[in-house]
Write an enzyme that holds these catalytic residues in place. Structure first.
Site, PDB file in Angstrom:
ATOM      1  N   TYR A 258      -7.217  -0.824  -5.880  1.00  0.00           N
ATOM      2  CA  TYR A 258      -6.448  -2.060  -5.584  1.00  0.00           C
ATOM      3  C   TYR A 258      -5.592  -1.963  -4.321  1.00  0.00           C
ATOM      4  CZ  TYR A 258      -2.908  -0.184  -9.037  1.00  0.00           C
ATOM      5  OH  TYR A 258      -2.034   0.557  -9.766  1.00  0.00           O
ATOM      6  N   GLU A 259      -5.125  -3.145  -3.928  1.00  0.00           N
ATOM      7  CA  GLU A 259      -4.368  -3.352  -2.676  1.00  0.00           C
ATOM      8  C   GLU A 259      -5.185  -2.874  -1.465  1.00  0.00           C
ATOM      9  OE1 GLU A 259      -0.146  -3.044  -2.794  1.00  0.00           O
ATOM     10  OE2 GLU A 259      -0.108  -3.263  -4.973  1.00  0.00           O
ATOM     11  N   GLY A 260      -6.489  -3.184  -1.541  1.00  0.00           N
ATOM     12  CA  GLY A 260      -7.434  -2.746  -0.528  1.00  0.00           C
ATOM     13  C   GLY A 260      -8.055  -1.437  -0.965  1.00  0.00           C
TER      14      GLY A 260
ATOM     15  N   ARG B  91       0.829  -1.225   0.000  1.00  0.00           N
ATOM     16  CA  ARG B  91       0.000   0.000   0.000  1.00  0.00           C
ATOM     17  C   ARG B  91       0.849   1.254   0.000  1.00  0.00           C
ATOM     18  NH1 ARG B  91      -4.257  -2.819   4.121  1.00  0.00           N
ATOM     19  NH2 ARG B  91      -5.290  -3.945   2.442  1.00  0.00           N
TER      20      ARG B  91
END
Ligand SMILES: Cc1cc2nc3c(=O)[nH]c(=O)nc-3n(C[C@H](O)[C@H](O)[C@H](O)COP(=O)(O)OP(=O)(O)OC[C@H]3O[C@@H](n4cnc5c(N)ncnc54)[C@H](O)[C@@H]3O)c2cc1C
Length: 380
Positions: A363-365, A244
């Site tokens: 993305y990536e949460g 992140r």
């Protein structure tokens, strides 16, 4: 507190900036149209060892700081956010999975060293159609068979998937245990039964290659298991914390790139007998955006420093990811408006940057998930 970059960090920043301007800028519009990945350029930058920048030399990394790596992703993403995410996934999601794992040093070196210099490319397989924001919804299963495991299942949205020599596959060894039985394996390209789907046709980051990955009775040696059953979920979450920070750097780079295009344009574009930057309404808009960019930068660099100093960085990473990517969306949207009709034209880059910025919020949460992480800490 020190707000000055070290000489090493400035050198990495300069190297990435020059590479982006010389090797990425010339074809970036064409690649946005064709969705072609600049493999030659990726290999060229790899020769500097930059993809293993934050990892120790003992496992084949370059022994640099996490902030140096972040500065490099930011510089690249100012010009080409597709390249920025390919770099970030290679280093922080694939490389991070290896590095954060409890695998023996020799295995870490085996799977990390070749990506450092761009000889091999890595990808990260966590998401499935049933497991997006809720990564616990995994269906991919690994079953022990003698000295190896047989893996069956499918992953989706794998960045670098079609290019990857190595993919970290997160999966369950005992579906009844759920995440308590989650493990992770490195699966090598060409392993029988391991296939890659079509390159996805996307709104933005169009030259980054993203695909499904299918595992049909894929036999993987037990030594490729980098997370033992029960360790996989923790490994994925820890790795995503680092990833992140990379996505935040991608977002900040996009924001800074679009801001600079708007700034130059506003000094040249004349309307009502003067440059449009002389309109106080527009100049104030830029003052606000510049302030937001710098606030986001502070959160990003703080998260990177927390990580490299061994301090807790889950929440700083979530804050940096949410803020930098929201700023990327805001600045690029405003930049299109500030360029007027030209902003809507592909030749001026900002419409591409606006499309590229959108995925950084997902993305990536997603940014909603970042709020879950942050609020979870507030109300512990
Ligand atoms: C281009 C691209 C590249 C990607 N690369 C990779 C990769 O390399 N490896 C990998 O493993 N994955 C990758 N992903 C997957 C990505 O991380 C997921 O798409 C993302 O985490 C969201 O999951 P989802 O798409 O299933 O959305 P969903 O989970 O279905 O979410 C849908 C919406 O509901 C919201 N939502 C869900 N749950 C909650 C909640 N509890 N509270 C509030 N809101 C909620 C979400 O924020 C979102 O707005 C990639 C995705 C894309 C599009």
């Amino acid at each position: 507190m020190n707000f000055t970059l070290t000489q090493d960090q400035q050198q990495i920043q300069q190297l990435a900036r020059e590479f982006a301007e010389k090797d990425l800028l010339p074809g970036v519009l064409e690649r946005d149209e064709s969705s072609e990945f600049p493999l030659e350029a990726f290999k060229k930058l790899g020769k500097t060892g930059i993809y293993g920048l934050p990892y120790p030399t003992e496992v084949g990394g370059l022994g640099g700081s996490y902030l140096s790596y972040i500065l490099a992703v930011e510089e690249i993403s100012k010009v080409d956010a597709s390249f920025g995410i390919a770099f970030s996934v290679d280093t922080s999601l694939y490389g991070g999975s290896i590095m954060n794992s409890s695998a023996p040093e020799a295995i870490k070196k085996k799977f990390l060293a070749p990506i450092t210099y761009g000889e091999k490319i890595g990808s990260f397989g966590l998401t499935e159609h049933t497991a997006g924001s809720d990564a616990a919804g995994q269906r991919t299963v690994a079953t022990k068979d003698g000295d190896s495991y047989i893996i069956n299942g499918s992953k989706c949205f794998n960045t670098n998937g079609p290019l990857a020599d190595y993919t970290v596959i997160y999966c369950l060894t005992d579906p009844a245990l759920g995440t308590k039985g989650m493990a992770a394996f490195v699966v090598e390209k060409g392993t029988p039964g391991f296939t890659v789907g079509k390159v996805e046709n996307k709104m933005g980051i169009r030259s980054a290659h993203v695909s499904d990955m299918h595992l049909d009775n894929v036999r993987v040696p037990a030594e490729n298991m980098i997370a033992q059953p029960g360790e996989g979920f923790k490994l994925a979450m820890k790795t995503l914390d680092g990833g992140r920070i990379g996505v935040a750097a991608q977002g900040l780079g996009i924001a800074k790139g679009a801001f600079e295009i708007a700034r130059k344009y506003m000094m040249e574009r004349q309307q009502f007998g003067k440059p449009i930057c002389k309109q106080q309404y527009l100049a104030f808009k830029m003052a606000e955006l510049q302030t937001k960019i710098q606030a986001a930068e502070l959160l990003l660099y703080k998260a990177a420093i927390c990580k490299e100093e061994g301090q807790p960085y889950t929440v700083p990473a979530a804050m940096a990811k949410m803020t930098c990517t929201n700023v990327a969306m805001e600045v690029t949207t405003e930049a299109v408006q500030l360029l007027g009709g030209n902003g809507y034209m592909k030749d001026y880059h900002v419409e591409r940057m606006m499309r590229d910025a959108k995925i950084t919020q997902i993305y990536e949460g997603t940014n909603e998930i970042q709020k879950l992480v942050i609020s979870g800490q507030i109300f512990r």
